[in-house]
Design an enzyme around this catalytic site. Structure first.
Site, PDB file in Angstrom:
ATOM      1  N   CYS A  52       0.868  -1.385  -0.034  1.00  0.00           N
ATOM      2  CA  CYS A  52      -0.081   0.246  -0.072  1.00  0.00           C
ATOM      3  C   CYS A  52       0.816   1.305  -0.002  1.00  0.00           C
ATOM      4  O   CYS A  52       0.346   2.223  -0.380  1.00  0.00           O
ATOM      5  CB  CYS A  52      -0.809  -0.051   1.209  1.00  0.00           C
ATOM      6  SG  CYS A  52      -0.020  -0.150   2.780  1.00  0.00           S
ATOM      7  N   GLN A 116       5.811  -5.182   9.134  1.00  0.00           N
ATOM      8  CA  GLN A 116       5.498  -5.590   8.171  1.00  0.00           C
ATOM      9  C   GLN A 116       5.937  -5.958   6.960  1.00  0.00           C
ATOM     10  O   GLN A 116       5.893  -6.736   6.332  1.00  0.00           O
ATOM     11  CB  GLN A 116       3.962  -4.785   8.030  1.00  0.00           C
ATOM     12  CG  GLN A 116       2.978  -5.764   7.116  1.00  0.00           C
ATOM     13  CD  GLN A 116       1.573  -4.897   6.991  1.00  0.00           C
ATOM     14  OE1 GLN A 116       1.466  -3.988   7.692  1.00  0.00           O
ATOM     15  NE2 GLN A 116       0.655  -5.557   6.292  1.00  0.00           N
ATOM     16  N   GLY A 190     -10.504  -9.819   5.294  1.00  0.00           N
ATOM     17  CA  GLY A 190      -9.889 -10.826   6.162  1.00  0.00           C
ATOM     18  C   GLY A 190      -8.637 -11.083   5.917  1.00  0.00           C
ATOM     19  O   GLY A 190      -8.024 -12.296   6.173  1.00  0.00           O
ATOM     20  N   GLY A 191      -8.002 -10.392   5.148  1.00  0.00           N
ATOM     21  CA  GLY A 191      -6.402 -10.492   4.731  1.00  0.00           C
ATOM     22  C   GLY A 191      -5.594 -10.548   5.990  1.00  0.00           C
ATOM     23  O   GLY A 191      -5.731 -10.324   7.204  1.00  0.00           O
ATOM     24  N   GLN A 192      -4.313 -10.519   5.457  1.00  0.00           N
ATOM     25  CA  GLN A 192      -3.214 -10.084   6.441  1.00  0.00           C
ATOM     26  C   GLN A 192      -3.210  -9.001   7.518  1.00  0.00           C
ATOM     27  O   GLN A 192      -3.527  -9.227   8.539  1.00  0.00           O
ATOM     28  CB  GLN A 192      -1.899 -10.000   5.640  1.00  0.00           C
ATOM     29  CG  GLN A 192      -0.793 -10.196   6.961  1.00  0.00           C
ATOM     30  CD  GLN A 192       0.456  -9.689   6.269  1.00  0.00           C
ATOM     31  OE1 GLN A 192       0.672  -8.879   5.365  1.00  0.00           O
ATOM     32  NE2 GLN A 192       1.801 -10.001   6.947  1.00  0.00           N
TER      33      GLN A 192
END
Length: 415
Positions: A52, A116, A190-192
Site C-alpha cells: 500500500c 510488516q 480478512g487478509g493479513q
C-alpha cells in the site's frame, strides 16, 4: 566486460507521491505474475514488491543498467497506460541493493522501523522464486535484505514501539472523537491486515468487533459476517477499518447507513482507496487514509530514531558482504565462460584431428577390437587437467581481480 550481474530498481513510495497516485500503481497478483513471466521470458532476474505504501521492481540481467531500466519502464507503461511514471525513482548497481536492504530494514517505511515490510519483502522473494526469476545475483541481494532486516529488528531499537501499519491505524482510531473503547468496531477484509487488526483490537476494549470477510469462518472471539451483509452491520458501527483490494463502502451505502450524523471514525488502509473521499464529508464521519499513519504514530519515535545509526551500520556491513559475494559470483561466471571456451576448443580439435585421420580403428568393424585410444576422453581429460590449477587458484584469491584483464589474457569474447 559482462553485464550478467547488473542490478537496477524502479521504485515509487509514499514519501514522493500521495495515495491518489499510488493507487494507480497498486498491482494485483495477476499483474505481478505477468510481469515476472515477461522477465523470465527475457532471461532476466526480477522481483516485484507491491504494497500500500510502495512499488519496488528489482531487475538483474546481462544488460547495461540503462537497458534494464528502459525495459522496466516499458513494461510498467503497459500495465498502467493511463498512469504517469513521474515519481518513480531509478537506481543502479549498489545504489539499488542499498535501497532494497534499507526497505527491508524499515528505514524507508512510513512508520520508521515497522515490521510488516519485512514479511512483504519475504513474500516478494518467494513469488520470484516460484516464477523462476530469482537469479543468483538477485537471490544474493534479496537474501542480504532479509537477513539485515531480521538483524536490525532483533538487535536494535528501530523496531520497538508502535511500529506497524495495523497498530498505527488502531492508534488513529483511539485518538479520534469516537475512540475505540466501548465502541462497536467493524473490520472489512480478512487478509493479513485484517488478521493483524483482529489481534490488536481486544487490547483497546471495544464493545464489539465484527469482521466482514468472504472466507473467514466463524470465530469465538468476534462476529464474522459476509460482504453481502455489510448494509446490515454498517449503521451500528462506530469505528471502521477497511483493508481490502477494492472499494468497500460505496458513498450511497454510507449516506444511507450513517444518516444519523453520529461520530464515526473510518480508517482506510487500502491502496487503491477502499472508501471514497466524499464519505469523509458526511456529517459525523472522520476519514483517515494510509498516509495519515506516519504523522500520527510518534510514540517511541525518539528511541527508534536514535537507533538509526546502528541500523545504518548494519546496512553498510551487509553491503560489504554482498559486494564480496557478488565478486564471487562474477568469478564463477568467468570460470564458466572459461570452461565453455575450453570445451569449444576441445571439440574443434577433435573434429580437426578425426577429419584428417585415415585410420578408422577407433570405429572397429563388428568382432574386431579397436586399437586406438579414445580421442574424446583423451582431450577431455587433458582440458580438465589443464584448467584445474588455474580455476582453483581463481576461486581462492581474496583480492579483486580485473575481469577485463582476465578476459583479454584468455581471449574471451564478451558475447
Amino acid at each position: 566486460m559482462t553485464d550478467a550481474l547488473s542490478i537496477v530498481s524502479l521504485g515509487l513510495d509514499g514519501d514522493r507521491v500521495g495515495v491518489d497516485v499510488r493507487e494507480a500503481w497498486a498491482l494485483g497478483a495477476e499483474e505481478v505474475a505477468a510481469l515476472l513471466a515477461e522477465a523470465k521470458a527475457e532471461g532476466l532476474g526480477a522481483c516485484l514488491l507491491s504494497t500500500c505504501y510502495r512499488v519496488e521492481w528489482v531487475l538483474s540481467g546481462a544488460r547495461p543498467h540503462a537497458e534494464l531500466l528502459a525495459w522496466a519502464r516499458q513494461r510498467l507503461i503497459r500495465v498502467g497506460p493511463d498512469a504517469s511514471l513521474e515519481g518513480f525513482v531509478e537506481r543502479e548497481g549498489e545504489d539499488a541493493t542499498r535501497h532494497l536492504i534499507r526497505v527491508a530494514s524499515g528505514l524507508e517505511s512510513a512508520v520508521l522501523g515497522e515490521a510488516q515490510i519485512l514479511g512483504q519483502v519475504r513474500r516478494a522473494r518467494a513469488a520470484a522464486q516460484r516464477a523462476g526469476t530469482l537469479t543468483p545475483p538477485l537471490r544474493a541481494a534479496m537474501d542480504a535484505a532479509v537477513r539485515t532486516g531480521q538483524s536490525v529488528r532483533r538487535t536494535t531499537d528501530l523496531g520497538r514501539g508502535a511500529a506497524s501499519t495495523a497498530s498505527a491505524s488502531v492508534r488513529i482510531a483511539e485518538a479520534s472523537a469516537s475512540g475505540v473503547r466501548g465502541r462497536h468496531v467493524l473490520v472489512i477484509g480478512g487478509g493479513q491486515m485484517g488478521r493483524l487488526l483482529m489481534g490488536l483490537l481486544p487490547a483497546s476494549r471495544p464493545a464489539s468487533v465484527t469482521l466482514v470477510s468472504a472466507h473467514v469462518p466463524p470465530h469465538p472471539g468476534f462476529s464474522v459476517v459476509r460482504p453481502a451483509a455489510l448494509a446490515d452491520v454498517l449503521p451500528a458501527a462506530d469505528v471502521v477499518f477497511a483493508a481490502t483490494d477494492r472499494e468497500a463502502i460505496p458513498l450511497g451505502l454510507a449516506q444511507e447507513a450513517w444518516a444519523d450524523g453520529r461520530a464515526r471514525t473510518v480508517v482506510d488502509l487500502g491502496v487503491p482507496r477502499n472508501v471514497p473521499l466524499a464519505v469523509g464529508a458526511l456529517p459525523g464521519v472522520s476519514l483517515h487514509d494510509i498516509d495519515a499513519l506516519g504523522a500520527v504514530v510518534d510514540a517511541g519515535l525518539q528511541a527508534r530514531e536514535a537507533a538509526i545509526p546502528e541500523a545504518e551500520a548494519k546496512v553498510a556491513t551487509a553491503l560489504d558482504e554482498l559486494r564480496y559475494e557478488m565478486e564471487g559470483l562474477r568469478r564463477e561466471a568467468f570460470i564458466a565462460d572459461l570452461r565453455r571456451e575450453a570445451e569449444a576448443v576441445r571439440q574443434e580439435t577433435v573434429a580437426y584431428v578425426c577429419g584428417r585421420c585415415t585410420d578408422r580403428t577407433c570405429e572397429p568393424a563388428p568382432g574386431r577390437a579397436s586399437r586406438c585410444s579414445d580421442p574424446q576422453q583423451l582431450t577431455r581429460t587433458l582440458t580438465t587437467r589443464l584448467f584445474h590449477d588455474l580455476t582453483a587458484s581463481l576461486r581462492q584469491r581474496q583480492d579483486n581481480l580485473s575481469e577485463d584483464d582476465l578476459r583479454r589474457l584468455f581471449a574471451l569474447d564478451d558475447d
